[in-house]
Scaffold this motif. Structure first.
Motif, PDB file in Angstrom:
ATOM      1  N   ILE A 148       0.836  -1.201   0.000  1.00 16.87           N
ATOM      2  CA  ILE A 148       0.000   0.000   0.000  1.00 16.87           C
ATOM      3  C   ILE A 148       0.871   1.250   0.000  1.00 16.87           C
ATOM      4  CG2 ILE A 148      -1.653   1.368   1.342  1.00 16.87           C
ATOM      5  CD1 ILE A 148      -2.751  -1.318   2.406  1.00 16.87           C
ATOM      6  N   LEU A 149       1.855   1.287   0.906  1.00 14.85           N
ATOM      7  CA  LEU A 149       2.748   2.436   0.993  1.00 14.85           C
ATOM      8  C   LEU A 149       3.512   2.640  -0.319  1.00 14.85           C
ATOM      9  CD1 LEU A 149       4.163   1.771   4.572  1.00 14.85           C
ATOM     10  CD2 LEU A 149       2.626   3.639   3.920  1.00 14.85           C
ATOM     11  N   PHE A 150       3.989   1.544  -0.903  1.00 19.95           N
ATOM     12  CA  PHE A 150       4.760   1.603  -2.141  1.00 19.95           C
ATOM     13  C   PHE A 150       3.909   2.149  -3.288  1.00 19.95           C
ATOM     14  CE2 PHE A 150       6.230  -0.313  -6.118  1.00 19.95           C
ATOM     15  CZ  PHE A 150       7.585   0.006  -6.091  1.00 19.95           C
ATOM     16  N   THR A 151       2.717   1.603  -3.455  1.00 16.88           N
ATOM     17  CA  THR A 151       1.834   2.025  -4.540  1.00 16.88           C
ATOM     18  C   THR A 151       1.425   3.482  -4.384  1.00 16.88           C
ATOM     19  OG1 THR A 151       0.976  -0.237  -4.724  1.00 16.88           O
ATOM     20  CG2 THR A 151      -0.324   1.528  -5.736  1.00 16.88           C
ATOM     21  N   THR A 189      -4.776  14.956 -13.974  1.00 10.13           N
ATOM     22  CA  THR A 189      -4.540  14.188 -15.186  1.00 10.13           C
ATOM     23  C   THR A 189      -5.059  12.763 -14.981  1.00 10.13           C
ATOM     24  OG1 THR A 189      -2.352  13.421 -14.497  1.00 10.13           O
ATOM     25  CG2 THR A 189      -2.477  15.572 -15.610  1.00 10.13           C
ATOM     26  N   VAL A 190      -4.865  11.941 -15.998  1.00  6.27           N
ATOM     27  CA  VAL A 190      -5.289  10.550 -15.898  1.00  6.27           C
ATOM     28  C   VAL A 190      -4.518   9.822 -14.802  1.00  6.27           C
ATOM     29  CG1 VAL A 190      -3.639   9.729 -17.625  1.00  6.27           C
ATOM     30  CG2 VAL A 190      -5.777   8.465 -17.248  1.00  6.27           C
ATOM     31  N   ALA A 191      -3.323  10.308 -14.480  1.00  9.66           N
ATOM     32  CA  ALA A 191      -2.538   9.691 -13.400  1.00  9.66           C
ATOM     33  C   ALA A 191      -3.268   9.795 -12.065  1.00  9.66           C
ATOM     34  CB  ALA A 191      -1.161  10.355 -13.304  1.00  9.66           C
ATOM     35  N   PHE A 192      -3.930  10.911 -11.834  1.00 11.36           N
ATOM     36  CA  PHE A 192      -4.683  11.082 -10.589  1.00 11.36           C
ATOM     37  C   PHE A 192      -5.899  10.162 -10.576  1.00 11.36           C
ATOM     38  CE2 PHE A 192      -8.068  12.953  -8.046  1.00 11.36           C
ATOM     39  CZ  PHE A 192      -7.409  13.185  -6.840  1.00 11.36           C
ATOM     40  N   VAL A 193      -6.590  10.089 -11.686  1.00  8.37           N
ATOM     41  CA  VAL A 193      -7.787   9.239 -11.773  1.00  8.37           C
ATOM     42  C   VAL A 193      -7.421   7.783 -11.511  1.00  8.37           C
ATOM     43  CG1 VAL A 193      -9.634   8.423 -13.282  1.00  8.37           C
ATOM     44  CG2 VAL A 193      -8.912  10.828 -13.367  1.00  8.37           C
ATOM     45  N   ILE A 194      -6.344   7.322 -12.126  1.00  9.21           N
ATOM     46  CA  ILE A 194      -5.914   5.932 -11.938  1.00  9.21           C
ATOM     47  C   ILE A 194      -5.496   5.700 -10.491  1.00  9.21           C
ATOM     48  CG2 ILE A 194      -4.148   4.231 -12.542  1.00  9.21           C
ATOM     49  CD1 ILE A 194      -4.134   5.429 -15.361  1.00  9.21           C
ATOM     50  N   GLY A 195      -4.692   6.595  -9.955  1.00 11.20           N
ATOM     51  CA  GLY A 195      -4.182   6.420  -8.600  1.00 11.20           C
ATOM     52  C   GLY A 195      -5.269   6.421  -7.554  1.00 11.20           C
ATOM     53  N   VAL A 196      -6.152   7.409  -7.596  1.00  6.83           N
ATOM     54  CA  VAL A 196      -7.189   7.513  -6.572  1.00  6.83           C
ATOM     55  C   VAL A 196      -8.229   6.409  -6.736  1.00  6.83           C
ATOM     56  CG1 VAL A 196      -8.874   9.042  -7.715  1.00  6.83           C
ATOM     57  CG2 VAL A 196      -8.452   9.260  -5.247  1.00  6.83           C
ATOM     58  N   PHE A 198      -7.604   3.314  -7.911  1.00  9.26           N
ATOM     59  CA  PHE A 198      -6.983   2.082  -7.410  1.00  9.26           C
ATOM     60  C   PHE A 198      -6.972   2.059  -5.890  1.00  9.26           C
ATOM     61  CE2 PHE A 198      -3.386  -0.427  -5.965  1.00  9.26           C
ATOM     62  CZ  PHE A 198      -3.560  -1.611  -6.665  1.00  9.26           C
ATOM     63  N   LEU A 199      -6.585   3.160  -5.264  1.00 15.10           N
ATOM     64  CA  LEU A 199      -6.530   3.203  -3.809  1.00 15.10           C
ATOM     65  C   LEU A 199      -7.921   3.124  -3.191  1.00 15.10           C
ATOM     66  CD1 LEU A 199      -3.762   5.910  -3.374  1.00 15.10           C
ATOM     67  CD2 LEU A 199      -3.577   3.486  -2.783  1.00 15.10           C
ATOM     68  N   SER A 200      -8.908   3.710  -3.846  1.00 14.80           N
ATOM     69  CA  SER A 200     -10.286   3.631  -3.346  1.00 14.80           C
ATOM     70  C   SER A 200     -10.806   2.203  -3.419  1.00 14.80           C
ATOM     71  CB  SER A 200     -11.195   4.559  -4.155  1.00 14.80           C
ATOM     72  OG  SER A 200     -10.805   5.913  -3.999  1.00 14.80           O
ATOM     73  N   LEU A 201     -10.494   1.520  -4.517  1.00 11.99           N
ATOM     74  CA  LEU A 201     -10.907   0.124  -4.647  1.00 11.99           C
ATOM     75  C   LEU A 201     -10.211  -0.750  -3.612  1.00 11.99           C
ATOM     76  CD1 LEU A 201     -10.981  -0.278  -8.540  1.00 11.99           C
ATOM     77  CD2 LEU A 201     -12.941  -0.204  -6.989  1.00 11.99           C
ATOM     78  N   ALA A 202      -8.934  -0.482  -3.356  1.00 14.83           N
ATOM     79  CA  ALA A 202      -8.199  -1.227  -2.330  1.00 14.83           C
ATOM     80  C   ALA A 202      -8.824  -1.003  -0.962  1.00 14.83           C
ATOM     81  CB  ALA A 202      -6.728  -0.810  -2.327  1.00 14.83           C
ATOM     82  N   THR A 203      -9.193   0.237  -0.657  1.00 14.34           N
ATOM     83  CA  THR A 203      -9.831   0.543   0.620  1.00 14.34           C
ATOM     84  C   THR A 203     -11.151  -0.197   0.757  1.00 14.34           C
ATOM     85  OG1 THR A 203      -8.825   2.750   0.598  1.00 14.34           O
ATOM     86  CG2 THR A 203     -10.675   2.409   2.091  1.00 14.34           C
ATOM     87  N   ALA A 204     -11.940  -0.211  -0.315  1.00 12.56           N
ATOM     88  CA  ALA A 204     -13.219  -0.926  -0.286  1.00 12.56           C
ATOM     89  C   ALA A 204     -13.002  -2.425  -0.125  1.00 12.56           C
ATOM     90  CB  ALA A 204     -14.000  -0.636  -1.569  1.00 12.56           C
ATOM     91  N   SER A 229      -4.868   2.273   3.795  1.00 12.51           N
ATOM     92  CA  SER A 229      -5.250   2.573   2.417  1.00 12.51           C
ATOM     93  C   SER A 229      -6.199   3.768   2.359  1.00 12.51           C
ATOM     94  CB  SER A 229      -5.890   1.345   1.759  1.00 12.51           C
ATOM     95  OG  SER A 229      -7.038   0.915   2.473  1.00 12.51           O
ATOM     96  N   ALA A 230      -7.048   3.924   3.382  1.00 13.24           N
ATOM     97  CA  ALA A 230      -7.927   5.098   3.436  1.00 13.24           C
ATOM     98  C   ALA A 230      -7.112   6.372   3.586  1.00 13.24           C
ATOM     99  CB  ALA A 230      -8.925   4.958   4.583  1.00 13.24           C
ATOM    100  N   LEU A 231      -6.062   6.324   4.408  1.00 18.03           N
ATOM    101  CA  LEU A 231      -5.181   7.481   4.573  1.00 18.03           C
ATOM    102  C   LEU A 231      -4.452   7.801   3.270  1.00 18.03           C
ATOM    103  CD1 LEU A 231      -3.702   6.696   8.094  1.00 18.03           C
ATOM    104  CD2 LEU A 231      -5.104   8.676   7.499  1.00 18.03           C
ATOM    105  N   ALA A 232      -4.012   6.761   2.562  1.00 17.87           N
ATOM    106  CA  ALA A 232      -3.335   6.966   1.285  1.00 17.87           C
ATOM    107  C   ALA A 232      -4.273   7.616   0.270  1.00 17.87           C
ATOM    108  CB  ALA A 232      -2.808   5.640   0.753  1.00 17.87           C
ATOM    109  N   THR A 233      -5.531   7.177   0.276  1.00 15.76           N
ATOM    110  CA  THR A 233      -6.528   7.772  -0.621  1.00 15.76           C
ATOM    111  C   THR A 233      -6.765   9.229  -0.261  1.00 15.76           C
ATOM    112  OG1 THR A 233      -7.612   5.603  -0.799  1.00 15.76           O
ATOM    113  CG2 THR A 233      -8.848   7.522  -1.557  1.00 15.76           C
ATOM    114  N   LEU A 234      -6.884   9.503   1.042  1.00 11.95           N
ATOM    115  CA  LEU A 234      -7.090  10.876   1.503  1.00 11.95           C
ATOM    116  C   LEU A 234      -5.923  11.771   1.108  1.00 11.95           C
ATOM    117  CD1 LEU A 234      -8.633  12.994   3.162  1.00 11.95           C
ATOM    118  CD2 LEU A 234      -7.469  12.120   5.208  1.00 11.95           C
ATOM    119  N   GLU A 235      -4.708  11.263   1.219  1.00 11.32           N
ATOM    120  CA  GLU A 235      -3.534  12.056   0.834  1.00 11.32           C
ATOM    121  C   GLU A 235      -3.588  12.450  -0.640  1.00 11.32           C
ATOM    122  OE1 GLU A 235      -0.040   9.845   2.067  1.00 11.32           O
ATOM    123  OE2 GLU A 235       0.201  11.220   3.747  1.00 11.32           O
ATOM    124  N   HIS A 236      -4.123  11.571  -1.461  1.00  8.49           N
ATOM    125  CA  HIS A 236      -4.275  11.908  -2.873  1.00  8.49           C
ATOM    126  C   HIS A 236      -5.306  13.021  -3.054  1.00  8.49           C
ATOM    127  CE1 HIS A 236      -1.681   8.625  -3.953  1.00  8.49           C
ATOM    128  NE2 HIS A 236      -1.928   8.784  -5.244  1.00  8.49           N
TER     129      HIS A 236
END
Length: 268
Positions: A148-151, A189-196, A198-204, A229-236
C-alpha cells in the motif's frame, strides 16, 4: 482491547501521524544543524531499520494479534528509514540540479527520474525483501502494508510530476529543494484518476475483508490495512482539496531558517 478492529484502526492512524511527524522533526532539525547532520541521522537510525526487518521476518511465521501489530509496525520502521534517507538527501538520485526552463516531454521525465532513481530502486528492493520474507508465511499483513505504501508513494510522485491543482512545499527539506522545480501545478490528469481509483478500490476491498473476517487476527490485520489505504486515498485527494493538513505536524517542528522559502506540503 488490542483485538478490537476499532483500536487497530486508531493505532494505524496514530502510527501514520506520529511516524511522519518524527521523520519531519529529524529532517527539519538536521536542516538547522551543522553540516553532516543529515548523514548522521540516517546512519544512527540504521538499527531501527534492522529492527523493522527482524520484526517483519519473526512475525511472519505465526498469525496472531500480536504478530499482526508487530508486522505492521515493523514495516513502518523499514519504510520510515527509507523515507528518512530520501528526505535527508542521502539516497535520492544522481541528478541534484533544478529542472531547466522549457524542458518538456520525455527529456523532463528522464531528468526527473534521475533525481529519484536511487530512492525508487531502494523502495523496490524493500518490496522484494518483504515479499521474500512473507511468501508462504501465515502472516502476510506486513507485505500488504508495504505494498500500500509503495503504490501510494509512486502514484503521488507521478501526480506531482504530471500535475495536480494543489502542490505544497512547506516540508520539502533543504537537500531536496531542487525537486520543487519538477512539480507541476495544474488540472488533474489521468494519473490522478488511476491512482485515486486504485486506492479507493483497495480501501473498499479491505473494508469488505474486515467485515467478513471471522478471527481476531484477521479483523485486526484488515482494520490496519483499511485505515492505511484510506489514509493513502485521503492524501491523494489533498492534492486537489484545499485543506490545511500541514497543521497536523507544523506545530511540533522547529521554525525554518529565516533564509528558507516556505510554502506547504503533505506529500513526502
Amino acid at each position: 482491547m488490542l483485538s478490537s478492529p476499532w483500536i487497530a484502526a486508531l493505532i494505524a492512524l496514530f502510527s501514520w501521524w506520529f511516524s511522519t511527524g518524527i521523520i519531519l522533526l529529524v529532517v527539519r532539525s538536521a536542516d538547522k544543524a551543522k553540516s553532516g547532520a543529515h548523514g548522521a541521522s540516517v546512519f544512527f537510525s540504521i538499527p531501527l531499520f534492522a529492527l523493522g526487518m527482524a520484526g517483519l521476518i519473526i512475525s511472519a511465521s505465526t498469525l496472531n494479534v500480536m504478530n499482526v501489530y508487530i508486522a505492521f509496525l515493523s514495516v513502518l520502521l523499514v519504510w520510515g528509514w527509507i523515507e528518512l534517507a530520501f528526505l535527508s538527501g542521502i539516497i535520492t538520485g544522481p541528478e541534484r540540479q533544478n529542472c531547466p526552463e522549457g524542458l518538456t516531454g520525455f527529456a523532463r521525465f528522464n531528468r526527473a527520474w534521475h533525481t529519484l532513481s536511487h530512492h525508487e530502486l531502494l523502495l523496490l528492493c524493500g518490496l522484494l525483501v518483504v515479499t521474500v520474507a512473507t511468501t508462504g508465511a501465515e502472516n502476510t499483513f506486513g507485505f500488504w502494508a508495504y505494498l500500500i505504501l509503495f503504490t501510494a508513494r509512486i502514484s503521488a510522485k507521478l501526480n506531482l510530476f504530471f500535475g495536480v491543482p494543489r502542490i505544497n512545499t512547506e516540508f520539502v527539506p533543504a537537500p531536496l529543494q531542487h525537486l520543487k522545480s519538477y512539480f507541476r501545478k495544474g488540472n488533474v490528469t489521468v494519473a490522478f484518476v488511476i491512482g485515486v481509483t486504485f486506492l479507493s478500490l483497495a480501501t473498499a476491498c479491505f473494508a469488505e475483508r474486515l467485515y467478513s473476517a471471522e478471527t481476531a487476527p484477521m479483523q485486526v490485520g484488515f482494520a490496519l490495512l483499511f485505515a492505511l489505504s484510506a489514509l493513502a486515498t485521503l492524501e491523494h485527494w489533498l492534492m486537489v482539496i484545499p485543506l490545511p493538513d500541514a497543521k497536523l505536524w507544523r506545530w511540533m517542528l522547529p521554525a525554518l531558517p529565516t533564509t528558507s522559502k516556505t510554502g506547504q506540503s503533505h506529500e513526502l
